[in-house]
Design a protein around this motif. Structure first.
Motif, PDB file in Angstrom:
ATOM      1  N   TRP A   1       0.830  -1.213   0.000  1.00  0.00           N
ATOM      2  CA  TRP A   1       0.000   0.000   0.000  1.00  0.00           C
ATOM      3  C   TRP A   1       0.865   1.265   0.000  1.00  0.00           C
ATOM      4  N   ASN A   2       1.999   1.203   0.710  1.00  0.00           N
ATOM      5  CA  ASN A   2       2.878   2.373   0.783  1.00  0.00           C
ATOM      6  C   ASN A   2       3.435   2.764  -0.585  1.00  0.00           C
ATOM      7  N   LEU A   3       3.483   1.817  -1.503  1.00  0.00           N
ATOM      8  CA  LEU A   3       4.024   2.099  -2.835  1.00  0.00           C
ATOM      9  C   LEU A   3       2.982   2.700  -3.774  1.00  0.00           C
ATOM     10  N   ARG A   4       1.726   2.676  -3.372  1.00  0.00           N
ATOM     11  CA  ARG A   4       0.658   3.087  -4.292  1.00  0.00           C
ATOM     12  C   ARG A   4       0.875   4.504  -4.843  1.00  0.00           C
ATOM     13  N   ASP A   5       0.894   5.482  -3.974  1.00  0.00           N
ATOM     14  CA  ASP A   5       0.999   6.872  -4.437  1.00  0.00           C
ATOM     15  C   ASP A   5       2.369   7.172  -5.038  1.00  0.00           C
ATOM     16  N   LEU A   6       3.405   6.561  -4.469  1.00  0.00           N
ATOM     17  CA  LEU A   6       4.764   6.785  -4.966  1.00  0.00           C
ATOM     18  C   LEU A   6       4.915   6.257  -6.392  1.00  0.00           C
ATOM     19  N   PHE A   7       4.433   5.024  -6.616  1.00  0.00           N
ATOM     20  CA  PHE A   7       4.529   4.432  -7.951  1.00  0.00           C
ATOM     21  C   PHE A   7       3.600   5.146  -8.944  1.00  0.00           C
ATOM     22  N   LYS A   8       2.505   5.677  -8.467  1.00  0.00           N
ATOM     23  CA  LYS A   8       1.591   6.416  -9.340  1.00  0.00           C
ATOM     24  C   LYS A   8       2.267   7.671  -9.879  1.00  0.00           C
ATOM     25  N   SER A   9       3.056   8.333  -9.033  1.00  0.00           N
ATOM     26  CA  SER A   9       3.684   9.582  -9.439  1.00  0.00           C
ATOM     27  C   SER A   9       4.949   9.379 -10.260  1.00  0.00           C
ATOM     28  N   LYS A  10       5.639   8.221 -10.113  1.00  0.00           N
ATOM     29  CA  LYS A  10       6.924   8.048 -10.811  1.00  0.00           C
ATOM     30  C   LYS A  10       6.813   8.145 -12.336  1.00  0.00           C
ATOM     31  N   PRO A  11       6.062   7.349 -13.070  1.00  0.00           N
ATOM     32  CA  PRO A  11       5.261   6.207 -12.652  1.00  0.00           C
ATOM     33  C   PRO A  11       6.099   4.922 -12.627  1.00  0.00           C
ATOM     34  N   ALA A  12       5.586   3.885 -11.892  1.00  0.00           N
ATOM     35  CA  ALA A  12       6.190   2.559 -11.875  1.00  0.00           C
ATOM     36  C   ALA A  12       5.066   1.567 -11.569  1.00  0.00           C
ATOM     37  N   THR A  13       5.347   0.288 -11.748  1.00  0.00           N
ATOM     38  CA  THR A  13       4.293  -0.718 -11.576  1.00  0.00           C
ATOM     39  C   THR A  13       4.820  -1.909 -10.780  1.00  0.00           C
ATOM     40  N   LEU A  14       4.102  -2.260  -9.722  1.00  0.00           N
ATOM     41  CA  LEU A  14       4.359  -3.493  -8.983  1.00  0.00           C
ATOM     42  C   LEU A  14       3.363  -4.531  -9.468  1.00  0.00           C
ATOM     43  N   VAL A  15       3.862  -5.686  -9.939  1.00  0.00           N
ATOM     44  CA  VAL A  15       3.003  -6.742 -10.479  1.00  0.00           C
ATOM     45  C   VAL A  15       3.111  -7.973  -9.585  1.00  0.00           C
ATOM     46  N   LEU A  16       2.036  -8.286  -8.876  1.00  0.00           N
ATOM     47  CA  LEU A  16       1.992  -9.466  -8.017  1.00  0.00           C
ATOM     48  C   LEU A  16       1.566 -10.667  -8.857  1.00  0.00           C
ATOM     49  N   LEU A  17       2.347 -11.736  -8.807  1.00  0.00           N
ATOM     50  CA  LEU A  17       2.064 -12.952  -9.574  1.00  0.00           C
ATOM     51  C   LEU A  17       1.654 -14.068  -8.625  1.00  0.00           C
ATOM     52  N   ALA A  18       0.581 -14.789  -8.981  1.00  0.00           N
ATOM     53  CA  ALA A  18       0.105 -15.885  -8.128  1.00  0.00           C
ATOM     54  C   ALA A  18      -0.835 -16.771  -8.933  1.00  0.00           C
ATOM     55  N   PRO A  19      -0.939 -18.073  -8.587  1.00  0.00           N
ATOM     56  CA  PRO A  19      -1.919 -18.928  -9.274  1.00  0.00           C
ATOM     57  C   PRO A  19      -3.352 -18.512  -8.958  1.00  0.00           C
ATOM     58  N   ALA A  20      -3.553 -17.984  -7.748  1.00  0.00           N
ATOM     59  CA  ALA A  20      -4.840 -17.425  -7.320  1.00  0.00           C
ATOM     60  C   ALA A  20      -4.513 -16.491  -6.165  1.00  0.00           C
ATOM     61  N   ILE A  21      -5.292 -15.446  -5.997  1.00  0.00           N
ATOM     62  CA  ILE A  21      -4.954 -14.472  -4.954  1.00  0.00           C
ATOM     63  C   ILE A  21      -6.224 -13.971  -4.290  1.00  0.00           C
ATOM     64  N   ASP A  22      -6.175 -13.921  -2.960  1.00  0.00           N
ATOM     65  CA  ASP A  22      -7.276 -13.379  -2.178  1.00  0.00           C
ATOM     66  C   ASP A  22      -6.814 -12.039  -1.630  1.00  0.00           C
TER      67      ASP A  22
END
Length: 508
Positions: free
Chosen positions: A123-144
């Protein structure tokens, strides 16, 4: 070679274009997903230079994937210990310093996202990555997704390879092995055998199944598919080889299923839910399921059946009347997988994990069946099922009563042959017996080396030990359910007349 549906690429590119900072991709093959988005989605408009790409996993820590990331890696780790990036929460702190337009792939996110330090770090990366911009991509077979990230994390789904992609994989492997591409019919069978596998295992099993002398080994493809299904929590492929001719009686049920599988849109898999009322026993009463897991899983199944226009039918009747046998044999009869569906085995201790495993299982079913599946549920008491679930089984309810006198003769013939009972050996009185009780009598006669009459002394039929329940079931079914034995609705008077005299009673 493209290994995924183009829609995922389009969604990823659109998300990057509007600077979405937090993404999750549910994927059966993370390596293929990374390769796909690198090929199509990691270049800024008008640039031939790939944006910086990083990859994190718990074993290797933070790793640069391309030259742009390599230049930034030294700066990121300048003041950190060499092993600090093995820790996911510490790594998320370091990611605040990645260059603009960076993409960071975070492997097996489902194993860490419910940790409070990890979810806060994301969550802490949300606004920071939005302004850079940059993207965090979470990979999983299924995610809750936890509640604190629910409105901030965009979840995309990479579907398993479709028929065209699997055909391309087969052709590519044949070229590499210098083997002729299978003929049209063989290719269609091979693709059907591969459906449900991710791209990488599909490539591997095809490579191992090719021979210059015999071509492609379809049985080996099917075996890998069975292993994949069996490895999914709550799913298993029925391994029996029963056919409809091995089941005496219930001709209307067998005829209906045979016509369905020979019709204009035949199902490509059968999903068998045994005693479905027990699976959802907690959905009608909060006292039975204080956690709400059963209710939530019921909602997931209802949504799936509605969204995917899944077809279904419920077999109801007393125990031993061949309900399960007909359901399982329908897969063998039609040449499609019969998948046993165990909801209890999908339940887990972590919040949301049960629903996630159910969605994963349904995803496998969709892939295996090319989204064309027939659900067959059995039940000893339909009244215990919630009405919204009953509505999803649009082919209705079919009642399996005790077999008629003629049906019992057909059942005796099958099991006398199976257990090598001499033709001259007399049969015991069998009024009120189920098919399973006839089978048990023949098996005991063979096992104990005694006559059928002697073996029958060890059998108390369900028509006697559960007479009240049977009467109630018949009353519920009368004119309301279809008959499994003859076309049209079940008629209690007609069925009782066909069964012969009342069951024999036992002296005290």
């Amino acid at each position: 070679m493209q290994t995924s549906m183009p829609d995922l690429v389009a969604q990823f590119v659109r998300a990057r274009r509007v600077s979405v900072p937090l993404l999750a991709i549910t994927t059966p093959d993370p390596a293929a997903t990374i390769g796909l988005v690198r090929t199509y989605g990691l270049r800024s408009p008008g640039s031939d230079q790939e944006d910086p790409v990083f990859s994190w996993d718990v074993s290797r820590g933070l790793m640069p994937v391309n030259s742009g990331a390599e230049k930034a890696q030294a700066t990121l780790l300048d003041s950190a210990k060499s092993n600090v990036t093995m820790n996911p929460s510490e790594t998320l702190k370091l990611l605040a310093n990645v260059p603009p337009k960076s993409v960071v792939f975070f492997h097996n996110a489902h194993r860490f996202i419910r940790n409070e330090f990890v979810s806060q770090g994301i969550w802490n990366l949300r606004d920071l990555f939005k302004s850079k911009p940059a993207t965090l991509v979470l990979l999983a077979p299924a995610i809750d997704v936890p509640a604190e990230l629910f409105h901030d994390l965009l979840v995309l789904e990479e579907t398993l390879p479709g028929r065209e992609q699997l055909a391309a994989i087969i052709k590519d492997q044949c070229v590499q092995a210098q083997i002729d591409t299978p003929a049209e019919d063989a290719m269609a069978q091979a693709v059907s055998a591969l459906q449900g596998l991710a791209a990488f295992p599909a490539e591997q099993v095809v490579a191992l199944s090719l021979s210059k002398r015999t071509g492609i080994n379809l049985e080996r493809l099917w075996e890998r598919k069975r292993q994949m299904i069996n490895a999914t929590p709550g799913l298993s492929v029925w391994g029996g080889n029963e056919r409809f001719h091995d089941i005496g009686g219930v001709q209307a049920a067998k005829d209906f299923l045979a016509k369905l599988f020979k019709g204009n849109d035949p199902p490509k898999a059968v999903v068998f839910l045994d005693e479905i009322e027990k699976m959802f026993s907690g959905s009608l009463s909060s006292n039975q399921d204080s956690s709400g897991v059963t209710v939530s899983m019921l909602g997931t199944l209802l949504t799936y059946m509605q969204d995917h226009k899944a077809r279904g039918i419920i077999f109801v009747g007393p125990p031993g009347t061949c309900k399960s046998m007909v359901a399982k044999a329908s897969g063998t009869e039609a040449g499609v997988p019969a998948i046993c569906f165990d909801l209890g085995a999908m339940k887990a201790s972590l919040v949301g994990q049960s629903e996630g495993q159910l969605r994963q299982a349904l995803g496998v079913v969709s892939a295996v069946a090319d989204d064309n599946v027939l659900f067959i549920a059995t039940s000893n008491n339909v009244s215990a099922l919630p009405p919204e679930l009953l509505r999803r089984f649009k082919y209705g309810v079919m009642f399996f009563d005790l077999p008629s006198a003629a049906e019992r003769e057909a059942i005796w013939a099958i099991y006398r042959k199976q257990f090598q009972i001499p033709p001259e050996m007399a049969q015991p009185p069998d009024q009120g017996w189920t098919g399973d009780e006839i089978r048990t009598c023949c098996e005991l006669s063979w096992q104990l080396g005694c006559s059928l009459e002697e073996a029958s002394a060890y059998i108390i039929p369900v028509s006697i030990r559960a007479a009240d329940q049977l009467k109630e079931l018949r009353s519920q079914a009368n004119y309301r359910y279809l008959s499994a034995s003859y076309p049209g609705p079940y008629l209690m008077d007609k069925a009782e007349a066909a069964q012969g005299p009342s069951p024999r009673m036992y002296a005290a």
